[in-house]
Every structure is written in structure tokens, then in C-alpha cells.
Enzyme design. Structure first.
Site, short mmCIF file in Angstrom:
data_model
loop_
_atom_site.label_atom_id
_atom_site.label_comp_id
_atom_site.label_asym_id
_atom_site.label_seq_id
_atom_site.Cartn_x
_atom_site.Cartn_y
_atom_site.Cartn_z
CD GLU A 33 6.02 -13.46 -4.08
OE1 GLU A 33 6.74 -12.72 -4.36
OE2 GLU A 33 5.59 -14.41 -4.93
CD GLU A 46 8.63 -9.48 -5.11
OE1 GLU A 46 7.42 -10.13 -5.29
OE2 GLU A 46 9.31 -9.77 -4.15
#
Length: 662
Positions: A456, A462
Site C-alpha cells: 500500500e 478506502e
């Protein structure tokens, strides 16, 4: 404490090449790096591009407690060159050319040697410190003096320096106004040179950030400290990570550079047959939009029935893997003890039968291990947990480190770097690929440890579920900053971009207060394009599977191949637009995206082989539509002589598949 490079004004010089020659040029002669000593004996380096200074004389050095060079060490300069082509089992490009000239400046006294090793490539320069100290067992490093003194002003793009997270917004600032930054630190000088400062081969050492020195005003290396303030405890014989400056004439040159990978060692894994790129779906997005939960309960996402549904969907749609977050006991402790059980599943998740069913349908099952920062607990069970996953036929583990590390350690300190590497090497022992969230930044170790697939390390999808989200400018900056370090698990591909389905759920949970305003800030066509633009060998279709069922646009992901052979960034400007193409076998996939402005680009298709006709299937924004979910699909026959017109709405994009006409 002693600075390792001090008092060098009266050094006798010995050179392995021509006398007084401490300049190193790139193979094409355009880039030069020079080692010098100033009038008081301080060692410095300078970088020139096409005869003009890019980095003015900048200080080099480390500070350690136990040792420093004598006041008159001898300098020995050695040189070598390399021009090779190497291959990797996966990557943006499976074949890479590694071509550089090298200069090793060894500073020697009777007790020790400190070598500053420089490499000059056609796309940048790199250097590192190599220590060999006699009479002591270890060194306590308290600082690094490496400077980056820009010769002129310009623009820069980076996230602020932070030792615990990379999930920060980009700062677009003049070079002279940057107070601190993490790397990659991307810049464009007023004379038009593009570049990026980063590091390569980060092992057993803290990450490097940049901070403007209060005395000199120069951007200087700042290492993530340990709780006692020490930067690193290292053996007396030690090699630091490379400090890198990638250089290009165009913004896309930085993306097309393989310099960071080239500075890493070849693979330590002999049999890589189990390391395979894949497309996947998973129980994940529902937790972020509040329609499912990680912990067991009425809205639990990782249930046996959901597992069967997702496995069937993957098998029916040419996908290879399924992820389940919240499968294991411990989520009920979130925000408290941060205790997780890494082998015991919740009672409504029959892991043994799920694993058997996944194998029957030819689908890879992913295990998710969230640590909550409880590193001692996770390390204590690494071997037993990974051995268990291997027994289930699992080849992928997704790790998570949300929250602070126990013991007051920074994520990006030497302690953190050691932990992330321990996970990678333990995973390799059990034939597990790693997808790390809240990771240490990528520095090219995927060449040496190709089971380290993706990370990530930035604001991912998100953020759109429970915050103001990621805008189109962020997404057109990402390829030129974060993605220069390596693959990112951004988790793209949300088709319900306004989250209407979730907002109508009466049981929807609210994160950070009222999240009914949240949405994905792109067009649907851009969501498809992101599967190409945001490179990851493990590429996710992140939406709820019900939002893909029967959707004509999902055909793009069904035909997309995450295992590409070659890639090229074709055109782009930082924060404005980007066009990238990837080849997998005899097919090509193109992704384009723009910022908040509508934009039309002309893209020659010269990347296609000559004398071969291709069917281009184009997934595009519906021209002028105010509805970001509107798209068009059309086909045309093209060749290498054709020009593709890429018309994009604000925050829009375009995705194209090119298939040979048989």
C-alpha cells in the site's frame, strides 16, 4: 560522537585511474557526478546534467559514537562498468537493462576504510556508504549528513516527512519552500530537468526522509530514529542503502526508469514457479463503506457463504484469487489489546472446507493478517502461522499494521525495517507471496525477494469510503511519485462510484461521523483505466461483487492480464494527465487519466508491432455527460500507424484492450 568524514584537508591522494580524476559520467555522457573535498576537507558530491549543475556541491557523511576516520586518510579511487540484461519472474518489465559506470572512493586509515560508491546511469545517479572498521564489533549511528543542494529552484511533489505513515496528501511546492518530505521526492527544475530522490535496497537501516537544515537551508537526510534517539545499530562492516537521484528530460522518463531495481541484488529465491501475478476480489470494501464488519456478528463479511459466493464469482470471471479480511479471531479486540489469533478462524468461517472448495474451483485463497502494531505477538507465531497457510494450499498473505507499534517504535525505523524483512523472508520459506499494507516503502527489494509483490504505502481506495477522498489531481500525481518506488495495492475498480447501493442499506455503519457524503471522485471509465495505470502484479477488483454482476464494463477486467511482460509510460505531466500501456503476450492494455479538467489527447500507437492488425476495444467517458457513471464502449481496427484520440471528461479516463486480429 564522531563524524565519519572529518578533517580531510591534507589527504594524500592515490588514484587507480588518471590523477585527480574523481568525476564519474553516465554511459551516454550526459550525467556526471563528482566527488570533491572543500577547503576545510569536507567531502562533497555534485551532479551535472548536460554540463549544467543539477545538485551543487553537497556534503556527505555519517555520525557515529565509536569511531571516526583519522585526519589524513588515503583516498583510493577504483572504477568499473556494467552493461547487462537481466530478467525477473514478474514486473512492469520482465526484461531490464542494467548499464552503469561505477566509481568507488575509498577513504583509508590504519584502522578502517569508508568507501563511498557511486554509480552513474543514463537515467540517474546513486551512491552509498560502505564501512569496514577494525577494533570494534558494532557502531551506533546517530545521524546522516547526506545533502541534496539544488542548484536552482523549481517545482516539487511529495508527501510530508512522517516516520509512521505514507497515507498523506501530496504537497506541490517550489523546491525552496519544502520544509520536509518523504521519498520518492519528485521535482522539476526551472530549466526543465525532471528528477526524483529516493533510496534503493533498504535493509537493516531506517528509512531516509528529507528535512531542510536550519543552518545551511539545504535538504538533508533525516533518518527515522529508535525510541532512544539512535538512528541505527550496525555491525562494524556494513553497507547502507543507496541514495538515488533519478533524472529525465520528460516526466514519463521517471516512470520508465528501472534504476531502483537495478541497484538491488538478483533473486535469492531459486524456484519462483509459485510466484505468480493474479487478479483478485475479496471481502474488503464492504467493511470500509459500512455494510459489513470485520468482527463476527450480524453483518460479518468473512462468512462461509460469502466465501463460496466470492470463489464462484472469481472462477466464473477469469480471476485467480479471493481475499477475506476479518476471517480470524481478534477483531473484537480492536482499539484495545490488539490481540489477534493468526490461525483460529471465527466460527462462521469454515476455513478447511473453504480452502478445499477454492482448490476445487482453481482459485487461490488469500490469508489476511492484521497486527494492529503488535509486532512481538506476530513475530512469535510467524513460522507456525505461515506453515499452516502453506498446508491449506495458500500462496498469498496480506499483512496490515494499522496503529502504532508497541514499544514506541516507529513503523519506518530500523526496528520496523527489520520486521518487514523478516516477514518477507519467512513467507518465502513457506512459498507465500506478500501484499503489505501500512508497509515500509518499496526500494526495489522485489528483485531480490520476488515474493514481495505489492504494498500500500499511500492513500488507497478506502479513503473514498469515509473521508473527503482522493481527487483526480492526487491520482494523476501518484504515478510520478509513490509509484516510482514500485507496485501499489491501491485496490482500484469501484463501479458504484457514488456508493448509492451502500447508502440505501439501513444497517450501514457510519465511520468518522456522517459518511453519507462520501464517494469515489472519478468517472467509471477512469476506474477501469486505474487497473492499468496503478501497477500491481496482484490487482484487485475492489467493489462488492454484486456491483460487477451483469455489468458490461467489467469485461475489461475479465480480459485484463495482471502478468504483463513490458510497460511504457507514453505521455503525461505530473498532477495533470497520464497515459500508460502494458503488454501481456500478444495483447496490449492502455490506461489514461486526467485531473479535474476535461482533456483530449492524441496517442500514436507506435508501441504496436508493425504489420499486425489489432482490434481496439475502447472503454471511454460518455462525452460531456455530467453523470460520472456514464461510459461508452466502441471498437475499431488499428495498426502501429494509427492514432488514438483519448477524450476524457473531468476526473475521467479511458481503458483500451488491443487484441490481434487473427
Amino acid at each position: 560522537m564522531k563524524r565519519l568524514l572529518v578533517g580531510l584537508a591534507a589527504i594524500p591522494l592515490l588514484y587507480a585511474c588518471s590523477e585527480t580524476d574523481t568525476t564519474l559520467s553516465s554511459p551516454d555522457g550526459r550525467i556526471a557526478v563528482t566527488f570533491t573535498l572543500d577547503s576545510v576537507g569536507t567531502p562533497r558530491y555534485q551532479v551535472d546534467v548536460d554540463g549544467e549543475e543539477l545538485i551543487s556541491p553537497s556534503e556527505l557523511g555519517l555520525v557515529a559514537e565509536q569511531w571516526g576516520l583519522s585526519s589524513n586518510p588515503m583516498i583510493v579511487v577504483g572504477r568499473t562498468s556494467l552493461n547487462e540484461v537481466w530478467t525477473q519472474p514478474w514486473g512492469e518489465n520482465k526484461e531490464n537493462r542494467n548499464n552503469y559506470n561505477e566509481m568507488a572512493v575509498a577513504l583509508q586509515d590504519s584502522a578502517s576504510t569508508l568507501t563511498v560508491r557511486f554509480r552513474a546511469f543514463n537515467d540517474g545517479v546513486a551512491f552509498r556508504y560502505e564501512l569496514d572498521v577494525n577494533g570494534v564489533d558494532s557502531l551506533t549511528v546517530t545521524d546522516e549528513i547526506t545533502q541534496f543542494n539544488f542548484a536552482q529552484d523549481g517545482e516539487s511533489w511529495s508527501i510530508p516527512a512522517h516516520f509512521d505513515t505514507y497515507e498523506l496528501k501530496y504537497q506541490h511546492l517550489p523546491l525552496t519552500e519544502v520544509a520536509d518530505a518523504n521519498t520518492p521526492f519528485t521535482f522539476k527544475t526551472n530549466s526543465g530537468v525532471y528528477g526524483s530522490i529516493h533510496e534503493a535496497a533498504l535493509y537493516d537501516y531506517p528509512e531516509m526522509t528529507l528535512r531542510r537544515d536550519s543552518l545551511s537551508g539545504i535538504l538533508t537526510a533525516d533518518l527515522a530514529p529508535l525510541p532512544d534517539g539512535v538512528k541505527a545499530y550496525i555491525p562494524a562492516k556494513f553497507v547502507t542503502p543507496w541514495r538515488t537521484v533519478q533524472i529525465g528530460a520528460k516526466a514519463v522518463d521517471l516512470i520508465n526508469s528501472a534504476m531502483i531495481l537495478n541497484l538491488n541484488e538478483p533473486s535469492k529465491i531459486t524456484d519462483t514457479s509459485w510466484i505468480r501475478p493474479q487478479k483478485y476480489v475479496g471481502v474488503w470494501w464492504g467493511m470500509h463503506i459500512g455494510t459489513q464488519t470485520w468482527k463476527q456478528g450480524p453483518q460479518h463479511g468473512a462468512t462461509t457463504q460469502n466465501a463460496i459466493d466470492y470463489i464462484n464469482f472469481a472462477a466464473d470471471n477469469n480471476l485467480q484469487g479471493v481475499l477475506f479480511e476479518g476471517w480470524n479471531e481478534g477483531w473484537e479486540n480492536w482499539g484495545g489489546s490488539q490481540h489477534f489469533d493468526y490461525v483460529k478462524a471465527y466460527s462462521d468461517f469454515d476455513i478447511d472446507s473453504i480452502a478445499r472448495y477454492a482448490a476445487k474451483r482453481g482459485i487461490e485463497l488469500w490469508m489476511h493478517d492484521e497486527t494492529g502494531g503488535n509486532i512481538p505477538e506476530f513475530e512469535a507465531v510467524l513460522d507456525s502461522a505461515f506453515s499452516y497457510y502453506h498446508s491449506l494450499g495458500v500462496h498469498t498473505v496480506k499483512t496490515g499494521y494499522a496503529g502504532g507499534f508497541k514499544g514506541g517504535y516507529y513503523h519506518h525505523s530500523q526496528y520496523g525495517v527489520r520486521h518487514y524483512q523478516k516477514v518477507v523472508e519467512t513467507a518465502a520459506k513457506y512459498q507465500l507471496m506478500v501484499d503489505a499494507h501500512e508497509p515500509i516503502k518499496e526500494t526495489g527489494i522485489r528483485r531480490t525477494w520476488p515474493n514481495m509483490m505489492t504494498r500500500e504505502g499511500a492513500r488507497g481506495m478506502e479513503w473514498n469510503a469515509w473521508s473527503e477522498g482522493n481527487d483526480a489531481t492526487y491520482l494523476t500525481t501518484l504515478p510520478f511519485v509513490r509509484l516510482l518506488s514500485g507496485p501499489m495495492d491501491y485496490t482500484p475498480g469501484i463501479f458504484d462510484i457514488t456508493l448509492e447501493r451502500a447508502k440505501k442499506d439501513p444497517n450501514r455503519l457510519q465511520w468518522n461521523g456522517d459518511n453519507t457524503h462520501c464517494r469515489v471522485h472519478t468517472t467509471l471509465a477512469r476506474q477501469m483505466a486505474n487497473w492499468v495505470i496503478i501497477y500491481s502484479p496482484l490487482q484487485m477488483a475492489a467493489d462488492l461483487i454484486e456491483n460487477y454482476k451483469g455489468h458490461e464494463a467489467f469485461e475489461f477486467f475479465r480480459t485484463f492480464d495482471a502478468d504483463c511482460d513490458a510497460s511504457e509510460a507514453l505521455q503525461g505531466e505530473i498532477g495533470r494527465y497520464i497515459v500508460i500501456v502494458r503488454r501481456a503476450g500478444d495483447r496490449f492494455f492502455l490506461g489514461a487519466g486526467t485531473d479535474g479538467e476535461a482533456r483530449t489527447l492524441s496517442q500514436p500507437l507506435t508501441f504496436l508491432p508493425k504489420d499486425v492488425k489489432y482490434k481496439a476495444r475502447i472503454y471511454a467517458d460518455k462525452p460531456g455527460s455530467a453523470n460520472d457513471a456514464d461510459y461508452e464502449i466502441h471498437e475499431r481496427e488499428v495498426t502501429a500507424d494509427s492514432v488514438l484520440t483519448i477524450a476524457m471528461n473531468p476526473a475521467g479516463g479511458q481503458a483500451v484492450t488491443f487484441t490481434p486480429v487473427k
